[in-house]
Write an enzyme that holds these catalytic residues in place. Structure first.
Site, PDB file in Angstrom:
ATOM      1  N   CYS A  59       9.023   0.938   2.980  1.00 17.45           N
ATOM      2  CA  CYS A  59       8.042   0.422   2.031  1.00 17.45           C
ATOM      3  C   CYS A  59       7.597  -0.959   2.482  1.00 17.45           C
ATOM      4  O   CYS A  59       8.429  -1.771   2.890  1.00 17.45           O
ATOM      5  CB  CYS A  59       8.652   0.294   0.635  1.00 17.45           C
ATOM      6  SG  CYS A  59       9.046   1.862  -0.101  1.00 17.45           S
ATOM      7  N   GLN A  60       6.309  -1.223   2.383  1.00 17.56           N
ATOM      8  CA  GLN A  60       5.801  -2.542   2.733  1.00 17.56           C
ATOM      9  C   GLN A  60       6.226  -3.557   1.673  1.00 17.56           C
ATOM     10  O   GLN A  60       6.647  -4.660   1.982  1.00 17.56           O
ATOM     11  CB  GLN A  60       4.280  -2.498   2.850  1.00 17.56           C
ATOM     12  CG  GLN A  60       3.704  -3.783   3.402  1.00 17.56           C
ATOM     13  CD  GLN A  60       2.205  -3.683   3.599  1.00 17.56           C
ATOM     14  OE1 GLN A  60       1.532  -2.892   2.949  1.00 17.56           O
ATOM     15  NE2 GLN A  60       1.685  -4.493   4.492  1.00 17.56           N
TER      16      GLN A  60
END
Length: 146
Positions: A59-60
């Site tokens: 996940c960013q």
């Protein structure tokens, strides 16, 4: 005001209700606002759980997830530093948290296509959502195996 999961009796029912709720909104700016509002309903997530070990990879934004329970009933606690991602987490937990591992594995996340989410998420958010759903599925598989 936070929500405890599950809300609906089954994962299939949760997906049907999600699709129904999103159908009330005409455009995507309204749907994004609704996602942000849903994210605010996530149950409180203890600060001490925000560790590297509980961080969801892929996940960013920062996402933390903590599974509890066994094959009979799996509960997921999760939060993000992003308000839209918290809304995506809310939807996933609404479908999967508080269910048996068997029901988790038997439930395809159809709500994503049903509400048109796939077409309106950035590639990084899509990857993050895929990571979240994979984590939930893998946790269910591990609980059944143990």
């Amino acid at each position: 005001m936070h929500t405890d999961f599950p809300i609906e009796a089954t994962a299939a029912e949760a997906q049907r209700v999600i699709a129904e709720e999103f159908s009330f909104f005409g455009d995507w700016s309204e749907r994004y606002q609704y996602l942000i509002d849903l994210g605010k309903r996530l149950p409180p997530f203890p600060e001490e759980w925000k560790t590297e070990a509980n961080r969801l990879q892929g996940c960013q934004s920062m996402v933390w997830i903590v599974p509890e329970g066994d094959a009979a009933k799996l509960v997921f606690h999760s939060i993000s530093d992003s308000s839209i991602v918290s809304g995506l987490i809310y939807l996933a937990l609404r479908v999967y948290s508080g269910r048996s591992a068997e029901e988790v594995l038997a439930t395809t996340p159809d709500y994503i296509a049903d509400i048109g989410l796939a077409k309106h998420l950035s590639p990084t958010r899509s990857n993050g959502l895929a990571s979240l759903l994979a984590f939930i599925q893998n946790t269910a598989k591990a609980r059944i195996a143990s």
